[in-house]
Design a protein around this motif. Sequence first.
Motif, short mmCIF file in Angstrom:
data_model
loop_
_atom_site.label_atom_id
_atom_site.label_comp_id
_atom_site.label_asym_id
_atom_site.label_seq_id
_atom_site.Cartn_x
_atom_site.Cartn_y
_atom_site.Cartn_z
N PHE A 233 -59.64 -70.98 47.45
CA PHE A 233 -59.21 -72.10 48.30
C PHE A 233 -60.17 -72.20 49.49
N PHE A 234 -60.65 -73.42 49.77
CA PHE A 234 -61.70 -73.62 50.77
C PHE A 234 -61.27 -74.62 51.85
N LEU A 235 -61.88 -74.46 53.04
CA LEU A 235 -61.82 -75.49 54.08
C LEU A 235 -63.19 -76.12 54.19
N GLN A 236 -63.20 -77.44 54.44
CA GLN A 236 -64.46 -78.11 54.78
C GLN A 236 -64.24 -78.81 56.12
N PHE A 237 -64.93 -78.33 57.15
CA PHE A 237 -64.72 -78.87 58.50
C PHE A 237 -65.45 -80.19 58.71
N GLN A 238 -64.83 -81.08 59.50
CA GLN A 238 -65.51 -82.30 59.92
C GLN A 238 -66.57 -81.90 60.96
N LYS A 239 -67.84 -82.20 60.64
CA LYS A 239 -68.91 -81.82 61.57
C LYS A 239 -69.43 -83.04 62.32
N ASP A 240 -69.29 -84.24 61.70
CA ASP A 240 -69.87 -85.45 62.28
C ASP A 240 -68.91 -86.62 62.02
N PRO A 241 -68.28 -87.14 63.10
CA PRO A 241 -67.26 -88.18 62.92
C PRO A 241 -67.80 -89.46 62.27
N GLU A 242 -69.11 -89.71 62.39
CA GLU A 242 -69.67 -90.94 61.79
C GLU A 242 -69.73 -90.83 60.27
N SER A 243 -70.37 -89.75 59.80
CA SER A 243 -70.56 -89.65 58.35
C SER A 243 -69.38 -88.94 57.66
N MET A 244 -68.47 -88.38 58.45
CA MET A 244 -67.30 -87.70 57.87
C MET A 244 -66.05 -88.28 58.53
N PRO A 245 -65.77 -89.57 58.25
CA PRO A 245 -64.69 -90.25 58.98
C PRO A 245 -63.30 -89.77 58.58
N LEU A 246 -62.33 -90.01 59.48
CA LEU A 246 -60.94 -89.64 59.21
C LEU A 246 -60.15 -90.80 58.60
N GLU A 247 -60.61 -92.02 58.87
CA GLU A 247 -59.82 -93.20 58.50
C GLU A 247 -60.36 -93.92 57.27
N LYS A 248 -61.43 -93.44 56.66
CA LYS A 248 -62.00 -94.11 55.48
C LYS A 248 -62.00 -93.13 54.31
N ALA A 249 -60.96 -93.23 53.48
CA ALA A 249 -60.73 -92.20 52.47
C ALA A 249 -61.72 -92.26 51.31
N THR A 250 -62.52 -93.34 51.21
CA THR A 250 -63.49 -93.41 50.10
C THR A 250 -64.79 -92.66 50.42
N VAL A 251 -64.92 -92.20 51.67
CA VAL A 251 -66.20 -91.58 52.06
C VAL A 251 -66.19 -90.07 51.78
N ARG A 252 -67.15 -89.65 50.98
CA ARG A 252 -67.29 -88.22 50.63
C ARG A 252 -67.86 -87.46 51.84
N TRP A 253 -67.29 -86.32 52.15
CA TRP A 253 -67.85 -85.47 53.20
C TRP A 253 -68.93 -84.59 52.57
#
Length: 333
Positions: A233-253
Amino acid sequence: MATPSDRERAAITRLENLFLGLQASRYVGLDRRVQRPVFLKPQGHARGVFTIRPDLPAELRVGVFALEESSAWVRFSSDTSPQIPDAANATLGLAIKLLDVPGPKLLGGEEQALTHDFVLQNHDVFFVDDAETFADFTEVSLASAEAFEAFLASHPDTARILQEMAKEEDSALLARYSSTVPYAFGDRFVKYALRPRADSCDPPPVPKEKRGPNHLRRDLRRRLLERGARFDFFLQFQKDPESMPLEKATVRWSEELSPLIQVATLELPAGQDIDTPGQPEAIDNLSYSPWHALPEHAPVGSINRARRAVYKASADYRRRRNHVPIGEPSEAV
Ligand code: HEM
């Protein structure tokens, strides 16, 4: 925590009505049990142990990751009706319910529950960005084939992601899963991922030409009886709010920008028989929701905000109609 706008609130009400309508129209077989509106082909349920890495650094010991281990129930499912063959490649769901997590939880009316859930699927992005687009999508998909085609033509990302999601899996125990949408991790944000361990991949999958319509269930039964299974089981942290948005679920981190960090293992011990009489009903009566969660792990983003009311309405309706208790198990069922 962001609260829904008026538009989003209206979309959530639309979704609640659409999913309750879908559920009411889907009774299965002669026993007339109400099923979930989605992910209603159960592949099997397993008992497991979720163990936190003993060497986890202090900064990652947040919420459930501050515990040592929890017993768990896991529901494997396909996002289709039970009579549809697995070769149709419906999305696979994997829902984990940790059973002994202390502390108040977020879901209204179930704050005292001892459960914390992770709801995952075998793809790492969702096919629409937000609740409003999902309400539009669900409406057109129930309206007509023409309306649905027109929607896909005007939403090419949705069309592409749906195609990507229809991937063939050899086994529910060999697939890779993701939360697809983000969650709080204290004052940071993460997505979750679950991947089979390399030492847990035997025996080789049954060849394609020998697979029946319910291959995934048979495979799951065989593997759990003979070998059990282990996932990381893994965590992937948000490092950059632009390329890893919270409100756009189609965007791959991007995993290059933010590599997965392994924090726990999920072990499903060998010797369990998913065909044990009574077991499917007992576990199918449970409700898995991203909002069965400690506040440190609050669900984030428009899609997750919508899930709060919709999952509760769906699960309560299903259980009321089936005359089974509503609420969380306080101990293993
Ligand atoms: C606004 C967006 C969404 C809506 C309205 C929605 C709706 C629902 C509903 C109504 C259920 C059945 C709940 C029950 O009766 O117990 C469900 C189950 C499920 N959903 Fe969603 N969903 C959404 C987004 C997602 C996302 C982003 C994922 C990605 C992980 C997901 C994965 C699942 C899975 C795996 C299940 C089955 C859980 C189980 O085994 O009980 N859903 N969803």
